[in-house]
Design an enzyme around this catalytic site. Structure first.
Site, PDB file in Angstrom:
ATOM      1  N   THR A 171       7.284  -7.225  -5.832  1.00  0.00           N
ATOM      2  CA  THR A 171       7.423  -7.921  -4.563  1.00  0.00           C
ATOM      3  C   THR A 171       7.270  -6.943  -3.401  1.00  0.00           C
ATOM      4  O   THR A 171       7.564  -5.754  -3.544  1.00  0.00           O
ATOM      5  CB  THR A 171       8.770  -8.649  -4.450  1.00  0.00           C
ATOM      6  OG1 THR A 171       8.815  -9.377  -3.218  1.00  0.00           O
ATOM      7  CG2 THR A 171       9.932  -7.674  -4.482  1.00  0.00           C
ATOM      8  N   HIS A 172       6.811  -7.483  -2.273  1.00  0.00           N
ATOM      9  CA  HIS A 172       6.774  -6.721  -1.025  1.00  0.00           C
ATOM     10  C   HIS A 172       7.829  -7.228  -0.049  1.00  0.00           C
ATOM     11  O   HIS A 172       7.851  -6.801   1.112  1.00  0.00           O
ATOM     12  CB  HIS A 172       5.395  -6.847  -0.362  1.00  0.00           C
ATOM     13  CG  HIS A 172       4.271  -6.261  -1.159  1.00  0.00           C
ATOM     14  ND1 HIS A 172       4.291  -4.976  -1.650  1.00  0.00           N
ATOM     15  CD2 HIS A 172       3.074  -6.781  -1.539  1.00  0.00           C
ATOM     16  CE1 HIS A 172       3.160  -4.735  -2.290  1.00  0.00           C
ATOM     17  NE2 HIS A 172       2.417  -5.808  -2.242  1.00  0.00           N
TER      18      HIS A 172
ATOM     19  N   THR B 167       2.385   0.742  -4.980  1.00  0.00           N
ATOM     20  CA  THR B 167       2.959  -0.353  -5.754  1.00  0.00           C
ATOM     21  C   THR B 167       2.412  -0.403  -7.176  1.00  0.00           C
ATOM     22  O   THR B 167       3.170  -0.422  -8.150  1.00  0.00           O
ATOM     23  CB  THR B 167       2.682  -1.701  -5.057  1.00  0.00           C
ATOM     24  OG1 THR B 167       2.891  -1.577  -3.652  1.00  0.00           O
ATOM     25  CG2 THR B 167       3.589  -2.784  -5.618  1.00  0.00           C
TER      26      THR B 167
ATOM     27  N   ARG C  73       6.019   5.265   1.597  1.00  0.00           N
ATOM     28  CA  ARG C  73       4.906   6.183   1.827  1.00  0.00           C
ATOM     29  C   ARG C  73       4.784   6.446   3.321  1.00  0.00           C
ATOM     30  O   ARG C  73       5.237   5.639   4.142  1.00  0.00           O
ATOM     31  CB  ARG C  73       3.618   5.534   1.291  1.00  0.00           C
ATOM     32  CG  ARG C  73       2.372   6.398   1.296  1.00  0.00           C
ATOM     33  CD  ARG C  73       1.190   5.591   0.794  1.00  0.00           C
ATOM     34  NE  ARG C  73      -0.017   6.402   0.625  1.00  0.00           N
ATOM     35  CZ  ARG C  73      -1.210   5.901   0.297  1.00  0.00           C
ATOM     36  NH1 ARG C  73      -1.340   4.593   0.106  1.00  0.00           N
ATOM     37  NH2 ARG C  73      -2.256   6.701   0.150  1.00  0.00           N
TER      38      ARG C  73
ATOM     39  N   LYS D 175       0.803  -1.222   0.000  1.00  0.00           N
ATOM     40  CA  LYS D 175       0.000   0.000   0.000  1.00  0.00           C
ATOM     41  C   LYS D 175       0.835   1.271   0.000  1.00  0.00           C
ATOM     42  O   LYS D 175       0.446   2.299   0.550  1.00  0.00           O
ATOM     43  CB  LYS D 175      -0.991   0.020   1.174  1.00  0.00           C
ATOM     44  CG  LYS D 175      -1.800  -1.255   1.329  1.00  0.00           C
ATOM     45  CD  LYS D 175      -2.441  -1.743   0.035  1.00  0.00           C
ATOM     46  CE  LYS D 175      -3.490  -0.817  -0.513  1.00  0.00           C
ATOM     47  NZ  LYS D 175      -4.105  -1.340  -1.780  1.00  0.00           N
TER      48      LYS D 175
ATOM     49  N   PHE E  98      -5.281  -1.385   6.231  1.00  0.00           N
ATOM     50  CA  PHE E  98      -6.442  -1.853   6.986  1.00  0.00           C
ATOM     51  C   PHE E  98      -7.622  -2.100   6.050  1.00  0.00           C
ATOM     52  O   PHE E  98      -8.258  -3.167   6.089  1.00  0.00           O
ATOM     53  CB  PHE E  98      -6.827  -0.843   8.069  1.00  0.00           C
ATOM     54  CG  PHE E  98      -8.173  -1.102   8.681  1.00  0.00           C
ATOM     55  CD1 PHE E  98      -8.366  -2.166   9.549  1.00  0.00           C
ATOM     56  CD2 PHE E  98      -9.254  -0.284   8.384  1.00  0.00           C
ATOM     57  CE1 PHE E  98      -9.616  -2.414  10.108  1.00  0.00           C
ATOM     58  CE2 PHE E  98     -10.509  -0.523   8.939  1.00  0.00           C
ATOM     59  CZ  PHE E  98     -10.686  -1.594   9.802  1.00  0.00           C
TER      60      PHE E  98
ATOM     61  N   SER F  16      -4.628   2.550   4.639  1.00  0.00           N
ATOM     62  CA  SER F  16      -4.873   1.872   3.368  1.00  0.00           C
ATOM     63  C   SER F  16      -4.767   0.358   3.523  1.00  0.00           C
ATOM     64  O   SER F  16      -5.567  -0.404   2.965  1.00  0.00           O
ATOM     65  CB  SER F  16      -3.878   2.370   2.317  1.00  0.00           C
ATOM     66  OG  SER F  16      -4.137   1.781   1.062  1.00  0.00           O
TER      67      SER F  16
ATOM     68  N   ARG G  71      -8.137   2.547  -3.990  1.00  0.00           N
ATOM     69  CA  ARG G  71      -9.210   3.131  -3.179  1.00  0.00           C
ATOM     70  C   ARG G  71      -9.290   4.646  -3.347  1.00  0.00           C
ATOM     71  O   ARG G  71     -10.170   5.180  -3.980  1.00  0.00           O
ATOM     72  CB  ARG G  71      -9.014   2.729  -1.713  1.00  0.00           C
ATOM     73  CG  ARG G  71     -10.238   2.799  -0.849  1.00  0.00           C
ATOM     74  CD  ARG G  71      -9.965   2.202   0.525  1.00  0.00           C
ATOM     75  NE  ARG G  71      -8.897   2.926   1.217  1.00  0.00           N
ATOM     76  CZ  ARG G  71      -9.085   3.943   2.040  1.00  0.00           C
ATOM     77  NH1 ARG G  71     -10.312   4.377   2.278  1.00  0.00           N
ATOM     78  NH2 ARG G  71      -8.066   4.555   2.624  1.00  0.00           N
ATOM     79  N   LYS G  72      -8.337   5.393  -2.736  1.00  0.00           N
ATOM     80  CA  LYS G  72      -8.378   6.856  -2.797  1.00  0.00           C
ATOM     81  C   LYS G  72      -7.096   7.465  -3.350  1.00  0.00           C
ATOM     82  O   LYS G  72      -7.131   8.483  -4.017  1.00  0.00           O
ATOM     83  CB  LYS G  72      -8.680   7.431  -1.416  1.00  0.00           C
ATOM     84  CG  LYS G  72     -10.090   7.112  -0.920  1.00  0.00           C
ATOM     85  CD  LYS G  72     -10.393   7.813   0.394  1.00  0.00           C
ATOM     86  CE  LYS G  72     -11.820   7.549   0.834  1.00  0.00           C
ATOM     87  NZ  LYS G  72     -12.142   8.214   2.118  1.00  0.00           N
ATOM     88  N   GLY G  73      -5.956   6.870  -3.031  1.00  0.00           N
ATOM     89  CA  GLY G  73      -4.695   7.340  -3.577  1.00  0.00           C
ATOM     90  C   GLY G  73      -4.327   8.758  -3.200  1.00  0.00           C
ATOM     91  O   GLY G  73      -3.796   9.504  -4.018  1.00  0.00           O
TER      92      GLY G  73
END
Length: 331
Positions: A138-139, A79, A161, A76, A171, A169, A294-296
């Site tokens: 990848t994370h 990415t 971020r 989040k 969550f 985000s 979602r909102k960014g």
């Protein structure tokens, strides 16, 4: 190669009781050479699903190609946005292919099979079938990445971020894509105590920041992308040794707008959401399904986090970042 430690706390046991995969903490035992980190650096354990631990060695031993480009982020942190930017730059601004082939097919999520049970798809096979140069998502933190990356000096684009926006985000992502039904307060407590997947956020970021001056690493932030996407695109083009005309860059900036990407079915990751809904045996409807993008926004946490949690997150950020000279997100 790894030591795996089971985690049994009030936070993790509740997660498991809600049908989410059991969590463990994974510590590397081998010497990870050539990363650029100090020789005395000690890696913290990373919180991951138990099913990932069963494949951790396999992921660490994965043989990369020298021209692979890795987009690495904590979840989040921008990415998908960075993936699409990178893929377009690498692939000569191929808008036709981008708009006709899903991003999950163009850019493979490296460790997906270690996060959820997928019987009909394998990331390693998909990667083997891709032509070079591959862009790979990848994370994973440094301690879990393929050791071959450091030997072959693959290019890494790392994006981070503000952790306050990240946790909000993440969550909503967790609620939308897993059986988890906990409160945001419970989620934040887990995030702060490194008891959710991919934690610790702070060491994930710090370690890549510490190697940011390496020739094969580009360290950027979500906030910089929101503030001045053109400059970030220019930096990425330089890093990837690509050059484009002004009109091509302008077209890319338009293509990468949040509104355009969210509405674009090949870029918005809704295909991945549909896949996970199927695994969870949920009915997928376009009008009610979780929106991956979602909102960014920058600072969206201000509407959802209490002042107490803002202060707690800022305190942890300062405690971990400042001793190493990193003042990012410390206010």
């Amino acid at each position: 190669m790894f030591r795996v430690e089971e985690i049994h706390t009030q936070v993790t046991d509740k997660i498991v009781s809600q049908g989410v995969s059991e969590l463990v903490r994974i510590y590397p035992l081998d010497d990870i050479d050539e990363t650029g980190l100090p020789e005395t650096w000690n890696f913290n354990g990373t919180c991951m699903p138990k099913i990932y631990a069963n494949r951790a060695k396999e992921y660490a031993n994965f043989k990369v190609r020298e021209d692979d480009i890795w987009v690495v982020t904590y979840p989040k942190c921008g990415t998908t946005w960075t993936q699409e930017m990178t893929w377009m730059i690498v692939n000569d601004m191929d808008f036709n292919k981008s708009n006709s082939k899903d991003i999950t097919e163009r850019i493979i999520f490296f460790e997906l099979n270690g996060m959820v049970e997928l019987e009909s798809w394998d990331a390693f096979k998909a990667l083997e079938e891709q032509k070079s140069p591959r862009v790979i998502k990848t994370h994973l933190p440094i301690s879990l990445l393929p050791r071959d990356i450091w030997k072959k000096k693959c290019k890494i684009i790392y994006v981070t971020r503000d952790p306050k926006d990240v946790v909000v985000s993440f969550f909503h992502h967790f609620i939308g894509m897993t059986p988890y039904t906990g409160t945001i307060e419970e989620f934040i407590e887990g995030f702060l105590t490194d008891q959710f997947i991919y934690c610790s956020f702070w060491y994930h970021v710090l370690e890549f920041w510490m190697i940011r001056k390496s020739e094969n690493v580009l360290f950027i932030t979500f906030e910089d992308m929101k503030k001045d996407l053109r400059t970030v695109i220019d930096k990425t083009c330089l890093f990837l040794e690509k050059k484009y005309k002004e009109e091509e860059i302008s077209k890319l900036i338009d293509h990468l707008s949040f509104e355009k990407m969210k509405a674009n079915p090949t870029c918005n990751n809704q295909g991945l959401v549909k896949c996970l809904y199927g695994i969870l045996e949920r009915e997928y409807k376009d009008e009610t399904a979780f929106q991956f993008m979602r909102k960014g926004k920058v600072g969206g946490y201000k509407k959802e986090l209490s002042l107490d949690y803002v202060q707690k997150i800022n305190l942890k950020t300062r405690e971990i970042f400042l001793p190493h000279g990193l003042n990012l997100y410390c206010r």
